[in-house]
Design an enzyme around this catalytic site. Structure first.
Site, PDB file in Angstrom:
ATOM      1  CE  LYS A  93      47.400  50.243  45.170  1.00  0.00           C
ATOM      2  NZ  LYS A  93      47.640  49.169  46.462  1.00  0.00           N
TER       3      LYS A  93
ATOM      4  CD  GLU B 223      39.463  48.333  56.113  1.00  0.00           C
ATOM      5  OE1 GLU B 223      38.167  48.920  55.314  1.00  0.00           O
ATOM      6  OE2 GLU B 223      40.303  47.648  55.966  1.00  0.00           O
TER       7      GLU B 223
ATOM      8  CB  CYS C  57      42.008  42.852  60.521  1.00  0.00           C
ATOM      9  SG  CYS C  57      43.191  43.967  59.782  1.00  0.00           S
TER      10      CYS C  57
ATOM     11  CE  LYS D 279      35.544  49.229  59.938  1.00  0.00           C
ATOM     12  NZ  LYS D 279      36.330  49.630  61.045  1.00  0.00           N
TER      13      LYS D 279
ATOM     14  NE  ARG E   5      40.534  44.540  51.903  1.00  0.00           N
ATOM     15  CZ  ARG E   5      41.965  45.065  52.372  1.00  0.00           C
ATOM     16  NH1 ARG E   5      42.934  44.282  52.342  1.00  0.00           N
ATOM     17  NH2 ARG E   5      41.789  46.075  52.890  1.00  0.00           N
TER      18      ARG E   5
END
Ligand code: UDX
Length: 448
Positions: free
Chosen positions: A41, A156, A261, A321, A328
């Protein structure tokens, strides 16, 4: 401190919150060092690559390259900074509590700084974590390090916008001077700053997400009652949301909430309450309603198709979404798994998300047209804009049956009907559980 002075900042965790936070602080002119433990990363970030999809983020990282450094070395990051932001993830454990192991690793890895720095908690943590971190810092001989809770409220898909134009900034501090330094970072953003004690700052974050999740489960239950009674939840939400005391947001009925979340934070708050001896009944119901909501699409499909064994179902959208590739807790995972368990063939298409490894047995398609070709039904699972163009003659004629289950109420039911599709939305006035209409085809399996 001169309020216009720029602070050197360290970010621990180059995940979604950490990278957005780091890139935005760099955009505001601060020198930022981002530390992560995953070599690939860090390498990728050094080369200018961002490993997840967030609109505007890659451009922001590129534009601020001179002020953004990436490292694997915790000591290097901490030595370079005055403000040390903890942005590691706090996933749920089997008990529903938040797993704070990554937070403790950051504390353990802090070098023995010989000057005052401030540890700033952006990760979502249970109420009481600040006190525990304070104690851990004392034990490590780092009592001169300040501690501030500064939770993130980034959605997000719009995270860069949310960071730079926040509704509010929450700052909880043990020492006012530490809170002042963190609050000063957000000066000029024209957002109210809520100053609080640490426990209240921690609770604001959990309560905000629990409340948003409650609105979604509430409107989903209203939608379910709309289906049983002939009302249209889209009109209902519009009429309810115009009450200034209620507002229009988070009243979109659908396939249930997902993401990194809401599921985690509702479960963590429920568990936090129960660990303290309180049974949070409302939140328990919110969570249960959401679990059931993800499965209601199955009933809608069965209403039209009978048993789903051998049927081909196209899933349009996989991400939890639109405008993210995040899978997740995506409702699509539960839906696809249930369909496969029923013996259906599942063909899925998402413009950016890839669920190949998550759901075994589902085929991935390259386009919407590819996914729906020969399908017995198309299910809109994520509200990507491109699915608004579903109602064409070509799509209808390419399907085995022109059935659309619109899990996001993206399409107009009348437009769907006049384009020759059988349409099922969420809470749009027709009972998903009512008897099969005369015109629907019963297959032999269903007649058994
Ligand atoms: C959320 C919060 O909004 C953010 O403030 C927090 O800090 C992180 O969690 P995020 O998870 O990115 O952000 O997504 P959000 O836009 O809030 O949507 C969460 C879920 O609720 C999605 O699955 C979404 O599809 C669903 N949702 C949202 C609905 O089903 N109906 C709605 O009306 C709104």
């Amino acid at each position: 401190m001169n309020r216009r002075e720029k602070e050197p900042i360290a970010i621990f965790g180059a995940g979604w919150v950490g990278l957005v936070t780091g890139a935005c602080f760099a955009e505001l002119g601060h020198e930022v060092t981002v530390r992560d433990i995953v070599p690939e990363k860090v390498e990728k970030l050094r080369a200018g690559g961002v490993s997840f999809f967030e609109p505007g983020l890659a451009e922001l990282v590129e534009r601020n390259r001179e002020r953004l450094r990436f490292t694997l070395d915790a000591a290097e990051a901490a030595q370079a900074a005055e403000l040390l932001f903890v942005c590691v993830d706090t996933p749920p454990t089997y008990s529903g509590d938040a797993d704070l192991s990554r937070v403790w690793t950051v504390i353990d890895e802090l070098p023995s700084l010989d000057r005052r720095a401030i540890l700033v908690m952006k990760s979502t943590v249970p109420v009481g974590t600040g006190e525990k971190v304070r104690a851990a810092l004392e034990t490590r001989g780092l009592s001169h390090i300040g501690y501030v809770s500064n939770p993130e409220f980034l959605a997000e898909g719009g995270a860069v916008r949310d960071f730079l134009n926040p509704d509010r900034v929450v700052v909880g501090a043990f020492a006012d001077a530490d809170g002042d330094r963190v609050a000063a970072l957000y000066e000029g953003m024209n957002a109210p700053v809520v100053r609080a004690d640490i426990a209240s700052a921690e609770m604001i974050k959990l309560a905000a997400n629990a409340f948003l999740a409650t609105r979604i489960s509430f409107i989903n239950e209203i939608a379910n009652v709309c289906e049983a009674t002939g009302a249209d939840v889209v009109r209902v939400a519009e009429g309810v949301g115009l009450d200034h005391r209620l507002g229009p947001h988070f009243l979109r009925a659908g396939v249930g909430y997902g993401g990194s979340c809401f599921p985690k934070d509702t479960s963590a708050l429920k568990q936090l309450a129960s660990n303290s001896g309180y049974h949070f009944q409302l939140l328990s119901a919110v969570i249960e309603v959401n679990e059931l909501q993800k499965r209601r699409v199955i009933k809608k499909l069965e209403k039209h198709l009978g048993r789903l064994r051998g049927k081909t179902i196209a899933l349009l959208g996989l991400a939890f979404k639109a405008n993210t590739d995040d899978m997740r807790e995506a409702p699509s995972i539960v839906l696809a798994s249930r369909l496969l368990a029923e013996g259906a063939h599942v063909r899925a298409y998402d413009p950016v998300a890839d669920a190949g490894d998550i759901v075994r047995g589902m085929s991935s398609c390259e386009s919407m047209a590819d996914a729906v070709r020969g399908a017995d039904a198309a299910v809109i699972v994520t509200e990507w804009d491109e699915f608004r163009s579903l109602l064409t003659d070509e799509i209808r004629d390419s399907m085995s049956r022109p059935l659309v289950v619109d899990g996001r109420n993206l399409l107009d039911p009348e437009a769907a009907a006049s384009a020759g599709f059988t349409y099922e939305g969420i809470g749009r006035g027709v009972s998903a559980l009512e008897a099969l209409p005369e015109t629907a085809e019963r297959d032999t399996e269903f007649a058994e």
